[in-house]
Write an enzyme that holds these catalytic residues in place. Structure first.
Site, PDB file in Angstrom:
ATOM      1  N   ASP A 179       0.853  -1.184   0.000  1.00 47.31           N
ATOM      2  CA  ASP A 179       0.000   0.000   0.000  1.00 47.31           C
ATOM      3  C   ASP A 179       0.892   1.240   0.000  1.00 47.31           C
ATOM      4  O   ASP A 179       2.108   1.150   0.156  1.00 47.31           O
ATOM      5  CB  ASP A 179      -0.978  -0.015   1.169  1.00 47.31           C
ATOM      6  CG  ASP A 179      -0.304   0.089   2.525  1.00 47.31           C
ATOM      7  OD1 ASP A 179       0.873   0.470   2.586  1.00 47.31           O
ATOM      8  OD2 ASP A 179      -0.966  -0.208   3.529  1.00 47.31           O
ATOM      9  N   ASP A 227      -7.903  -7.486   1.806  1.00 46.54           N
ATOM     10  CA  ASP A 227      -6.902  -7.716   2.849  1.00 46.54           C
ATOM     11  C   ASP A 227      -7.451  -7.189   4.160  1.00 46.54           C
ATOM     12  O   ASP A 227      -8.339  -6.324   4.175  1.00 46.54           O
ATOM     13  CB  ASP A 227      -5.593  -6.986   2.518  1.00 46.54           C
ATOM     14  CG  ASP A 227      -5.689  -5.498   2.829  1.00 46.54           C
ATOM     15  OD1 ASP A 227      -5.149  -5.070   3.864  1.00 46.54           O
ATOM     16  OD2 ASP A 227      -6.328  -4.746   2.055  1.00 46.54           O
TER      17      ASP A 227
END
Length: 376
Positions: free
Chosen positions: A92, A271
């Site tokens: 990320d 996730d």
């Protein structure tokens, strides 16, 4: 990054597919274990591969940038070589972590200035250098820098925040196109759709993101305080606009029920830290419901930890023994629970894929959600 939709469900937006990376193919829908600093807490990589059956894991740009730092990762040849994980990996942008440091960051047009939670040193993330950092980390999939607004943000704030995120996206996309992976393999770049809980803002963001033609697209800023039904509504709004021939990644979600509902609405990738974080606190997820392993009721239950489970730990250890480990504050308890929960999540999305292929996912999902939410 190629993505192929192999099947769609008869009565929902759910789809089964596969996307390719230079570190291997990933079948979808997929759950991705979170390996924040280059490790999934308490779980060896061989356990992730052999027991959990993980196909792809996450790393966090914010944490890896601060420690061990990009120079160490560059010398190692990227995060995969540094850690020994030779399968696909996603990073990320670090935006969520930075914006959670509300007392130690300042948002500007150029980027976001923040102080390290480790030593208080000052740093700046920009749309450009976040691409550069993720290039050096070496993940197969990189995320755009965005501002993640809380679920209770006002429309005025959410609108201004979204405009800033979209300006950052255009800058980050330009940097992505101008650069390449220093390790010789391909890296995909995913924009993130923001817009808080406002339908028109979400639709606006999804339209602008879709126009880029990126290898895949993400949905961010959900599961941050808004009701679950509002989250599902926002997913529906966005997925009506995002292209169907690119994978859709719902970031940071969620419970087993959340995951099935997201898949039902056309999400491919998810996730969440919940399997390991909740596991370390004694919460185990199963197909029949949720177990709190600290409860007295398990003290003399010598049956398998989870007779319907797919992990080795489900068959080796009993409920009574695992409860004993938790009550005794043994580290093994947290490891067993983490492996079990991750394997359960992976098994759940595998079952979802099988039912999508069979065309009966929606009906199966409606039967499963109440079971998954019940307390045992």
């Amino acid at each position: 990054m190629d993505f192929i939709v192999q099947a769609t469900d008869t009565n929902s937006k759910a789809r089964a597919g596969v996307f390719t990376t230079d570190h291997g193919d990933v079948e979808t829908p997929v759950f991705m274990p979170v390996g924040t600093v280059g490790s999934v807490k308490g779980v060896h990589f061989h356990e992730l591969v052999d027991d959990v059956k993980a196909r792809i894991i996450l790393g966090n740009t914010y944490h890896l940038y601060l420690r061990p730092g990009t120079e160490i990762l560059r010398q190692a040849g990227g995060l995969q070589r540094f850690t020994g994980w030779n399968r696909p990996m996603l990073t990320d942008s670090g935006g969520f972590q930075v914006f959670s440091l509300s007392d130690n960051r300042k948002i500007k047009e150029d980027g976001v200035e923040f102080r390290s939670h480790i030593d208080g040193s000052k740093h700046l993330f920009t749309p450009e250098n976040v691409v550069d950092i993720q290039r050096l980390i070496g993940a197969d999939i990189m995320m755009a820098l965005d501002e993640c607004t809380p679920g209770t943000a006002s429309r005025d704030y959410a609108s201004k925040s979204l405009d800033l995120t979209m300006r950052w996206l255009r800058r980050g996309w330009k940097r992505y196109q101008e650069t390449s992976c220093p390790y010789g393999y391909s890296q995909a770049y995913f924009p993130i759709v923001q817009g808080c809980t406002y339908r028109d803002l979400r639709a606006k963001a999804a339209s602008e993101v879709a126009e880029l033609g990126a290898p895949g697209n993400a949905i961010g800023g959900l599961a941050v305080g808004e009701p679950a039904e509002v989250m599902y509504e926002m997913i529906e709004v966005v997925n009506e606009i995002l292209p169907t021939d690119k994978p859709r990644y719902l970031m940071g979600v969620g419970t087993p029920a959340n995951i099935l509902e997201a898949i039902d609405r056309g999400v491919d990738m998810m996730d969440c830290v919940m399997p390991t974080r909740n596991g370390r606190n004694g919460m185990l997820f199963t197909l029949n419901g949720i177990m709190n392993m600290r409860n007295r009721k398990w003290a003399d239950d010598f049956s398998e930890l989870d007779p319907s489970g797919t992990s080795v730990v489900d068959k080796v250890y009993t409920k009574a023994y695992v409860r004993h480990l938790f009550i005794s504050s043994e580290l093994l308890a947290m490891q067993i629970a983490s492996i079990h929960n991750l394997a359960f999540y992976m098994h759940l999305v595998t079952l979802a894929r099988q039912h999508i292929m069979a065309g009966d996912f929606h009906e199966w999902k409606n039967q499963m959600v109440p079971r998954l939410m019940s307390r045992l």
